[in-house]
Design a protein around this motif. Structure first.
Motif, PDB file in Angstrom:
ATOM      1  N   SER A 104       0.835  -1.381   0.035  1.00  0.00           N
ATOM      2  CA  SER A 104       0.111   0.135  -0.064  1.00  0.00           C
ATOM      3  C   SER A 104       0.946   1.093  -0.096  1.00  0.00           C
ATOM      4  CB  SER A 104      -0.851   0.046   1.319  1.00  0.00           C
ATOM      5  OG  SER A 104       0.013  -0.162   2.397  1.00  0.00           O
ATOM      6  N   THR A 105       2.056   1.362   0.517  1.00  0.00           N
ATOM      7  CA  THR A 105       2.959   2.295   0.458  1.00  0.00           C
ATOM      8  C   THR A 105       4.042   2.393  -0.523  1.00  0.00           C
ATOM      9  OG1 THR A 105       4.530   1.529   2.232  1.00  0.00           O
ATOM     10  CG2 THR A 105       2.508   2.617   2.994  1.00  0.00           C
ATOM     11  N   TRP A 107       4.042   2.381  -3.531  1.00  0.00           N
ATOM     12  CA  TRP A 107       3.789   3.057  -4.714  1.00  0.00           C
ATOM     13  C   TRP A 107       3.874   4.689  -4.694  1.00  0.00           C
ATOM     14  CZ3 TRP A 107       3.247  -0.692  -7.391  1.00  0.00           C
ATOM     15  CH2 TRP A 107       2.592  -2.004  -6.653  1.00  0.00           C
ATOM     16  N   GLU A 108       4.316   5.046  -3.292  1.00  0.00           N
ATOM     17  CA  GLU A 108       4.456   6.331  -2.949  1.00  0.00           C
ATOM     18  C   GLU A 108       5.826   6.652  -3.575  1.00  0.00           C
ATOM     19  OE1 GLU A 108       4.262   7.011   1.257  1.00  0.00           O
ATOM     20  OE2 GLU A 108       2.109   6.404   1.280  1.00  0.00           O
ATOM     21  N   PRO A 128      -5.470  -1.004  -2.604  1.00  0.00           N
ATOM     22  CA  PRO A 128      -4.770   0.233  -2.206  1.00  0.00           C
ATOM     23  C   PRO A 128      -5.566   1.288  -3.163  1.00  0.00           C
ATOM     24  CG  PRO A 128      -3.018  -1.387  -2.385  1.00  0.00           C
ATOM     25  CD  PRO A 128      -4.092  -1.925  -3.207  1.00  0.00           C
ATOM     26  N   THR A 130      -3.729   4.301  -3.282  1.00  0.00           N
ATOM     27  CA  THR A 130      -2.642   5.563  -3.240  1.00  0.00           C
ATOM     28  C   THR A 130      -2.064   5.891  -4.515  1.00  0.00           C
ATOM     29  OG1 THR A 130      -1.198   3.538  -2.325  1.00  0.00           O
ATOM     30  CG2 THR A 130      -2.132   4.916  -0.649  1.00  0.00           C
ATOM     31  N   TYR A 131      -2.427   4.943  -5.610  1.00  0.00           N
ATOM     32  CA  TYR A 131      -1.611   5.133  -6.629  1.00  0.00           C
ATOM     33  C   TYR A 131      -1.754   6.588  -7.374  1.00  0.00           C
ATOM     34  CZ  TYR A 131      -2.679   0.075  -6.406  1.00  0.00           C
ATOM     35  OH  TYR A 131      -2.977  -1.246  -6.064  1.00  0.00           O
ATOM     36  N   LEU A 133      -2.516   9.449  -5.864  1.00  0.00           N
ATOM     37  CA  LEU A 133      -2.087  10.271  -4.954  1.00  0.00           C
ATOM     38  C   LEU A 133      -0.513  10.607  -5.200  1.00  0.00           C
ATOM     39  CD1 LEU A 133      -4.022   9.599  -1.682  1.00  0.00           C
ATOM     40  CD2 LEU A 133      -4.206  11.354  -3.266  1.00  0.00           C
ATOM     41  N   SER A 134       0.091   9.071  -5.498  1.00  0.00           N
ATOM     42  CA  SER A 134       1.472   9.346  -5.540  1.00  0.00           C
ATOM     43  C   SER A 134       2.130   9.662  -7.200  1.00  0.00           C
ATOM     44  CB  SER A 134       2.272   7.937  -5.062  1.00  0.00           C
ATOM     45  OG  SER A 134       1.656   7.683  -3.814  1.00  0.00           O
TER      46      SER A 134
END
Length: 650
Positions: A104-105, A107-108, A128, A130-131, A133-134
């Motif tokens: 989940s992280t 991709w940041e 997740p 978060t894709y 956002l990153s």
């Protein structure tokens, strides 16, 4: 890299390729199937195994990482928070054996990521969110064929560049999120075979949509008039949902549409509300199992590119229009289970459809006369013909003998009389014949034992028709090519007399042999033991006598066997598949003995049977079978899955 990571295995037809340099793509592992020319020497190709080294994922030089179509295992570890930003744009790990929860992280740090393909693995947990956002340029997310669960992730409305979201064949649930309708950049939305609920209201915002596939969910409500705002739409798949209502007239505005698949819903009303003549690119319409009424709209006959039309399982009526001959490319026509009339007219109209390969018109034309008209010719390319369940009277007609390419013939559940015609073996490609539940008489003709495709498949691939739409039978087995359908000879529930000819053993390619509920006499031929591919053998409810031949023990694939209600005697063969059959397979033969019967071999007399004869039971529904695979590589075949077979076909 450790020796346990990314180790090529010399198996399969894959290959490993690595490219390095100072710019561009620094590592690519395409691992796609490699087709060799017939004149080239065959060489083994490597398949990668082991885990995916995190060094590759956090590399500062790799732009594209493609390790698809390998046997990589394990999970994807979260990258440390201290990981520097990576330039990776494409990550393709599809078609491997990855498991566990999706990071989940990680991709940041992938702020340049455009495409992520993790389909065809065994990832679990939630998707997740978060894709986007990153990575502001993130455009393609492909997660189909995994084990993801939970809701569609919130925050998708942050994906202002997302063009493709595919997460079909998972375990997603919850309400179909309104946030998806705010991702106005979407061109391809594919979420089939999940447990999603909700409706399509709000769909008008997706004006860039080209492919909409929500089949196999619990989507409800109607198709809103706003569907007409999707003027780029080419593929509409809403099959296997619980949608209802009439089709909106605005569907006519989808002038670029190629495929409409609404099968197995609760849609109703008349189809004439939609002007199909506006859809000049339309190739496939599938409305199977709904509640549409009225006649086939004339506007459909203006869809000059139409190759497949399925309207079966509705409440349509009337006669077939001569304008259907305008559909020059029509290859698949399924109109079964409606209330159409005038079968002679229908066949005269359709005979000039030179590309027609699949014709299913059963369960219509109730009580009419089977046309025996020499003027009915044509059907030059017909491979599959279904006229079952019409209660047609008359005989098996001569015009069928001219269907030179016919593979499948279903005339069951009619009121046909007379014998099986002598020309039956002239249908040199026929391997599926069901004439059960009629009033046919006479002996089983020797010509039937000379059917070429049941004696030997020969060059079967030459006639391997690809169905333009998936073909189903009643247990919802699905077939895509005609030669994947099991080989069947079903003469059950008629009035055939005489003996079973010993030449029946020549039909070595048979999978199903059903002669039940006739008036056959004599002995069971030993030659049936030569039909080594036989899956089902039903000779019940006849006047057969003598012993059950021990040669039948050679039928190692036999998953269903029934000789009940005959006059058989002696011991039941032991060993092999016969150890799997219960007493019901032998009921009504009081002189049989065996370990599965009340009368054990060697006992003085048979005790009175308390089991009802199958003649006392409503056994009019044919005994059947659904077919499982014979072999998985390295695993022995265990048992055929029993079910009912081809009571209907659509």
């Amino acid at each position: 890299m450790g020796r346990d990571q990314l180790q090529p295995r010399q198996e399969g037809r894959r290959y490993f390729a690595a490219f390095s340099g100072t710019s561009g793509v620094h590592l690519t592992v395409p691992c796609q199937p490699h087709r060799l020319a017939a004149t080239q020497p065959v060489r083994q190709l490597a398949v990668l195994s082991g885990g995916l080294p995190p060094e590759l994922v956090r590399s500062s030089s790799i732009l594209v990482l493609d390790v698809s179509f390998n046997s990589l295992t394990g999970g994807l570890a979260e990258l440390p928070s201290s990981t520097a930003e990576t330039p990776m744009q494409v990550l393709n790990i599809s078609s491997n054996q990855f498991t566990g929860r999706f990071p989940s992280t990680s991709w940041e740090v992938m702020k340049s990521l455009v495409t992520l393909n993790a389909s065809n693995n065994s990832f679990s947990g939630q998707i997740p969110a978060t894709y986007c956002l990153s990575a502001p340029s993130f455009a393609v997310l492909e997660l189909s064929f995994n084990q993801f669960s939970g809701n569609i992730p919130r925050g998708l409305n942050n994906c202002t560049m997302l063009k493709m979201l595919a997460a079909g064949y998972n375990h997603l649930s919850g309400t179909f999120s309104e946030e998806i309708f705010n991702v106005t950049s979407l061109e391809h939305l594919s979420l089939p075979s999940n447990q999603l609920q909700g409706s399509l209201h709000g769909i008008s915002k997706l004006t860039n949509m080209v492919t909409l596939d929500l089949g196999g969910n619990d989507i409800s409500g109607n198709i809103p008039e706003a569907i007409g705002d999707l003027n780029r739409l080419e593929e509409l798949h809403l099959d296997y949902n619980i949608m209802s209502g009439e089709l909106p007239a605005a569907l006519s505005n989808c002038t670029n549409i190629i495929t409409i698949d609404l099968r197995t819903n609760h849609f109703s009303g008349e189809l004439t509300k939609v002007n199909f003549s506006n859809m000049s690119n339309l190739k496939k319409i599938d409305l199977l199992y709904n509640s549409f009424t009225g006649t086939i709209p004339e506007s459909i006959y203006s869809c000059s590119r139409l190759i497949a039309l399925r309207l079966s399982g509705n409440k349509l009526d009337g006669q077939l229009s001569p304008r259907i001959s305008n559909l020059k490319y029509l290859a698949f026509l399924s109109l079964g289970i409606n209330s159409f009339t005038n079968i002679t007219n229908a066949l005269h109209i359709l005979k000039i459809s030179r590309n027609l390969a699949t014709l299913f018109i059963g369960n219509n034309f109730k009580g009419e006369l089977m046309p025996d008209d020499d003027i009915i010719d044509g059907f030059d390319n017909l491979h599959a013909l279904d006229i079952q369940g019409c209660q047609l009277s008359g005989k098996i007609p001569l015009w069928i003998s001219r269907l030179a390419n016919l593979n499948m013939l279903l005339l069951n559940n009619n009121q046909l009389t007379g014998p099986i015609p002598g020309w039956i073996n002239s249908l040199s490609h026929l391997f599926f014949m069901d004439v059960s539940n009629n009033n046919l008489t006479g002996e089983i003709p020797l010509n039937l034992t000379e059917m070429p495709m049941l004696k030997s498949t020969g060059d079967a691939t030459q006639f391997d028709l690809v169905f333009q739409l998936p073909v189903y039978n009643c247990p919802l087995l699905q077939y895509r090519v005609v030669t994947s359908v099991p080989t069947v000879l079903n003469l059950s529930h008629n009035y055939f007399t005489g003996v079973i000819p010993p030449q029946i053993g020549q039909l070595k390619e048979l999978g199903v042999l059903d002669f039940s509920f006739n008036k056959l006499s004599g002995q069971i031929p030993k030659s049936i033991g030569n039909i080594i591919n036989l899956l089902l053998l039903d000779l019940s409810n006849n006047h057969l006598m003598g012993a059950i031949p021990g040669a039948l023990d050679n039928l190692h694939f036999l998953g269903a066997f029934n000789v009940s209600d005959n006059d058989l005697e002696g011991p039941v063969p032991s060993g092999g598949q016969f150890n799997t059959f219960g007493a019901s397979s032998f009921d009504g033969n009081t002189h049989l003995c065996g370990p599965m019967l009340i009368h054990k071999c060697g006992s003085a007399q048979a005790p009175p049977t308390t089991i009802l004869s199958t003649k006392q039971i409503n056994y009019k529904v044919p005994f059947g079978i659904a077919f499982s695979a014979f072999f998985v590589v390295g695993v022995l075949y265990d048992q055929i899955v029993l079910s009912r077979y081809f009571r209907c076909i659509y």
